[in-house]
Design an enzyme around this catalytic site. Sequence first.
Site, PDB file in Angstrom:
ATOM      1  N   VAL A 278       2.553  -0.331  -9.121  1.00  0.00           N
ATOM      2  CA  VAL A 278       2.130   0.632  -8.092  1.00  0.00           C
ATOM      3  C   VAL A 278       0.771   1.228  -8.459  1.00  0.00           C
ATOM      4  O   VAL A 278      -0.098   1.420  -7.604  1.00  0.00           O
ATOM      5  CB  VAL A 278       3.187   1.744  -7.914  1.00  0.00           C
ATOM      6  CG1 VAL A 278       2.662   2.857  -7.024  1.00  0.00           C
ATOM      7  CG2 VAL A 278       4.466   1.168  -7.339  1.00  0.00           C
ATOM      8  N   ALA A 279       0.584   1.508  -9.765  1.00  0.00           N
ATOM      9  CA  ALA A 279      -0.697   2.079 -10.202  1.00  0.00           C
ATOM     10  C   ALA A 279      -1.817   1.054 -10.115  1.00  0.00           C
ATOM     11  O   ALA A 279      -2.947   1.372  -9.772  1.00  0.00           O
ATOM     12  CB  ALA A 279      -0.566   2.579 -11.637  1.00  0.00           C
ATOM     13  N   ILE A 281      -1.972  -1.808  -8.189  1.00  0.00           N
ATOM     14  CA  ILE A 281      -2.304  -2.219  -6.818  1.00  0.00           C
ATOM     15  C   ILE A 281      -2.977  -1.045  -6.111  1.00  0.00           C
ATOM     16  O   ILE A 281      -2.371   0.018  -5.976  1.00  0.00           O
ATOM     17  CB  ILE A 281      -1.050  -2.643  -6.036  1.00  0.00           C
ATOM     18  CG1 ILE A 281      -0.435  -3.914  -6.635  1.00  0.00           C
ATOM     19  CG2 ILE A 281      -1.384  -2.895  -4.559  1.00  0.00           C
ATOM     20  CD1 ILE A 281       0.892  -4.306  -6.036  1.00  0.00           C
ATOM     21  N   GLU A 283      -3.225   0.787  -3.477  1.00  0.00           N
ATOM     22  CA  GLU A 283      -2.641   0.935  -2.136  1.00  0.00           C
ATOM     23  C   GLU A 283      -3.474   1.828  -1.225  1.00  0.00           C
ATOM     24  O   GLU A 283      -3.360   1.784  -0.009  1.00  0.00           O
ATOM     25  CB  GLU A 283      -1.204   1.477  -2.204  1.00  0.00           C
ATOM     26  CG  GLU A 283      -1.050   2.849  -2.815  1.00  0.00           C
ATOM     27  CD  GLU A 283      -0.703   2.746  -4.295  1.00  0.00           C
ATOM     28  OE1 GLU A 283       0.003   3.623  -4.773  1.00  0.00           O
ATOM     29  OE2 GLU A 283      -1.133   1.798  -4.945  1.00  0.00           O
ATOM     30  N   ASP A 325     -28.335 -12.720  24.966  1.00  0.00           N
ATOM     31  CA  ASP A 325     -28.705 -12.936  26.355  1.00  0.00           C
ATOM     32  C   ASP A 325     -30.155 -12.484  26.527  1.00  0.00           C
ATOM     33  O   ASP A 325     -30.641 -11.660  25.748  1.00  0.00           O
ATOM     34  CB  ASP A 325     -27.762 -12.131  27.257  1.00  0.00           C
ATOM     35  CG  ASP A 325     -27.988 -12.411  28.726  1.00  0.00           C
ATOM     36  OD1 ASP A 325     -28.210 -13.582  29.070  1.00  0.00           O
ATOM     37  OD2 ASP A 325     -27.947 -11.462  29.526  1.00  0.00           O
ATOM     38  N   ASN A 709      -3.239   7.623  -9.421  1.00  0.00           N
ATOM     39  CA  ASN A 709      -3.276   6.980  -8.103  1.00  0.00           C
ATOM     40  C   ASN A 709      -3.740   7.929  -7.015  1.00  0.00           C
ATOM     41  O   ASN A 709      -4.554   7.590  -6.154  1.00  0.00           O
ATOM     42  CB  ASN A 709      -1.866   6.498  -7.745  1.00  0.00           C
ATOM     43  CG  ASN A 709      -1.815   4.998  -7.560  1.00  0.00           C
ATOM     44  OD1 ASN A 709      -2.814   4.329  -7.705  1.00  0.00           O
ATOM     45  ND2 ASN A 709      -0.658   4.482  -7.244  1.00  0.00           N
ATOM     46  N   ASP A 713      -8.151   8.132  -8.445  1.00  0.00           N
ATOM     47  CA  ASP A 713      -8.469   6.894  -7.724  1.00  0.00           C
ATOM     48  C   ASP A 713      -9.139   7.197  -6.392  1.00  0.00           C
ATOM     49  O   ASP A 713     -10.262   6.792  -6.121  1.00  0.00           O
ATOM     50  CB  ASP A 713      -7.188   6.095  -7.452  1.00  0.00           C
ATOM     51  CG  ASP A 713      -6.984   5.004  -8.487  1.00  0.00           C
ATOM     52  OD1 ASP A 713      -7.738   4.990  -9.472  1.00  0.00           O
ATOM     53  OD2 ASP A 713      -6.067   4.196  -8.311  1.00  0.00           O
TER      54      ASP A 713
END
Length: 877
Positions: A278-279, A281, A283, A325, A709, A713
């Site tokens: 969890v830490a 990755i 998220e 165009d 986290n 982070d």
Amino acid sequence: MKEYYQLSANEVKQKVNGYEDPIKEEDVKLHKEQFGANELEEGKKKSWVQIFLEQFRDFLVIILIIAAIVSGFLGDAESAIVILVVITINAILGTVQTLKAEASLNSLKELSGPEAKVLRNGDVVLLSTKEITVGDTILLEAGDVVPADGRLTENYSLKIDESALTGESLGVEKNEDVIADEVPLGDRLNMVYSGSFVTYGRGTFVVTHIGMKTEVGKIASLLKSTSEKKTPLQVNLDQFGQKLSIIILIFCGILFGISVFRGENIGNAFMFAVALAVAAIPEALSSIVTIVLSFGTQKMAKEGAIIRKLQAVEGLGSVSIICSDKTGTLTQNKMTVEHYYTEGRVIATDAINVKKDTQNQLLTFSILCNDSTNKEGVEIGDPTETALVNLGLKLGVNAEDIRAAYPREAEIPFDSDRKLMTTVHEFEGKQLMVVKGAVDVLTERMTKIQKALDGDQSAVIEITADDIAAIKKQNQAFSENGLRVLAFAYKEIDKAYEPGVEDEDDLTFLGLISMMDPPREESKAAVTECIKAGIKPIMITGDHKVTAAAIAKRIGILHEMSEACEGAEIDGLSDEELKDFVEGISVYARVSPEHKIRIVRAWQEKGNIVSMTGDGVNDAPALKQADIGVAMGITGTEVSKDAAAMVLTDDNFATIVKAVENGRNVYKNIKDSIQFLLSGNFGAILAVLYASIAGLPVPFAPVHLLFINLLTDSLPAIALGLEPHTKEVMEEKPRPMNESILTRDFLAKIGSEGLVIAIMTMIGFMIGYRTGGGVLGSTFAFGILCLSRLVHGFNCKSDHPVLFTNKFFNNIYLIGAFAVGFILITVVLTVPVLHGIFKVTTLSITQLFIVYGLALANLPIIQLMKLIKIKFKQGKN
């Protein structure tokens, strides 16, 4: 089988109704049952629930959901709640953005006029456009929107604006003549098309197609069948998430195995492995990317670009091809007089002198033999005629004053057969007939020419073959430069005599006026900037090849005529052949919506990221097919805006260049955020791996990783995403479409910087562990890792050293994130009441400064590594 434009009007009636008379009431009912209502079908839309659930299909999100479920089962409710809250917030953001989505078909439906004049049972009745069916006879006059596709049966100087369908800026002069050859849409002069509108004259037509069978309907079908492309960032993040998750899961599996092998409780070992996963990755990455892109959209909105799809911010920074165009995008979509040709001289508009007899006379005649007006900026009439009136205003001559001084006594209206228009006025006691029209027609009817004498005077003399040759030569020169040319002539007639068509001869040539829809002033600089940034600009238009090439040459898109082609040339090419063909072409003229999609797709299949800009209905399918669709906000149709990912509020091609610069900066900032997250996470994994292999206690508690986290982070990562933009990104070439975020160089940076963080963390852990055991060692490791990551935010600002430069302090968000994180970790380490919650012990002042010192040491060490790397590269070069 012949197309409707290849048949006579009566043959078309016979084909659709079985007879040449207007449709009978009983056949109306049969046709309605057979062909349905005259409306566009709507595509099936996803519900908001489906859109919300689709946000959870990302591989990284699936791994996190599994981790949250496992954490919950093992009793770690805090971790489970945090993970689920983060990914739910991200899903809500994605859903809200998507719900602002496609309304292209609704906009197409609104193009149809609400009512039309229809001939039923011998009477003209007003009917809802939905009630019109194949075989109906429709009456048109100036201002009407054409309600269905059909074949003209009567025509009285009818001009129709089809620019939304074909991209051609001028109104199309219609006729009833049969066309023998196969011709593109814009050249089918005996046909009218749904969604276009009448600018001049009147006429009638028999309906041949309604609803989804019309040309607008075909575009609607293309929109339904055209799938949207994922932006490079979306593709990269998908691949990145999968690779990263697999790498982290392997690491966590190894650590779990080591822990079990060393005799630890399986449940505790698994719990820690999940906590580490969890830490490790990131998220918060999806949320951080969304926030950074949102800030990017705000910045771009201030600069004239509204982003409809968040990922388009970054996607624009990746484009290597911009297909644009012409009309209204690279040009002003406004006919403008470029030159006079009179008395044997070409005079640019800026050099026109109204004090000169002939030049003043040409200006006066061009305003009098003219039905357009410009009152208080409101232009009414044909664009070529409006251009003549606007030139008068520019030169200080008001059309209303001229027309009041020389009232129109009589007129012979323009028609496409004669290609002439005549008006009669009294000048100084003389009755003059003023004639304007096509050069090739007027040169056959001229017998005299007005030429200059000495001084400012002029005289009328007999025209010679040399004079006519000179006029034709100049007309050809104008035409080769994409200019539209009108000739002006006159003759004196008897007073009270009302002239007829037969009197349009024995004329005196006065001059030529050339005009065009000119490029925007900023287009040339924007094209140059694109080329400098490694982007190939391409013009795709429904206009004529000569006109398109002339504009393209002026702004730097085209260099040789061999780089220009017409849509008909594409028809004979297979998709594989087209992929080779597009390399040498910079201008595509007379193209259909299908051609535009094929061109865009060909470049995409060659590995390019393609942006398509446009403003017409005809651009919508290609806007959707392109990686990044860009619509014009002022002149653009609702259809093109709804199909696009970005809308330019100022219709300025140069804004696209700013958007590219913004996009490249956004991608760089997102990459810096990812570098920050991964190098810090890698440092934590290395520290745990080292402790496990060395037989030391695990340096972190699960709550430490959760704290990291949430705070150390997320805040600096968001702040790095808001790093001030630089112009240096425009000196780089577009990155390859298949380039992963995790390049070898990027992984090397993550590895080396993560290693430095891990070393500092484990030095602190060993000091604490040897001084006061596992809890003190864990406190040291937690404090150092937290502060190291906060400091590391400054390392991730640039690949160049930023210490002792102004750039070190130019991001107030990063300074703020550092200050908040520093205060929080200091509070956790020094306030005893929090020690139990965060599994730390009290540190002395000396120990606290050791934590600070080891964490801050990351900054000079990594800055020195960057300097050595740059010097090494310079040495190799």
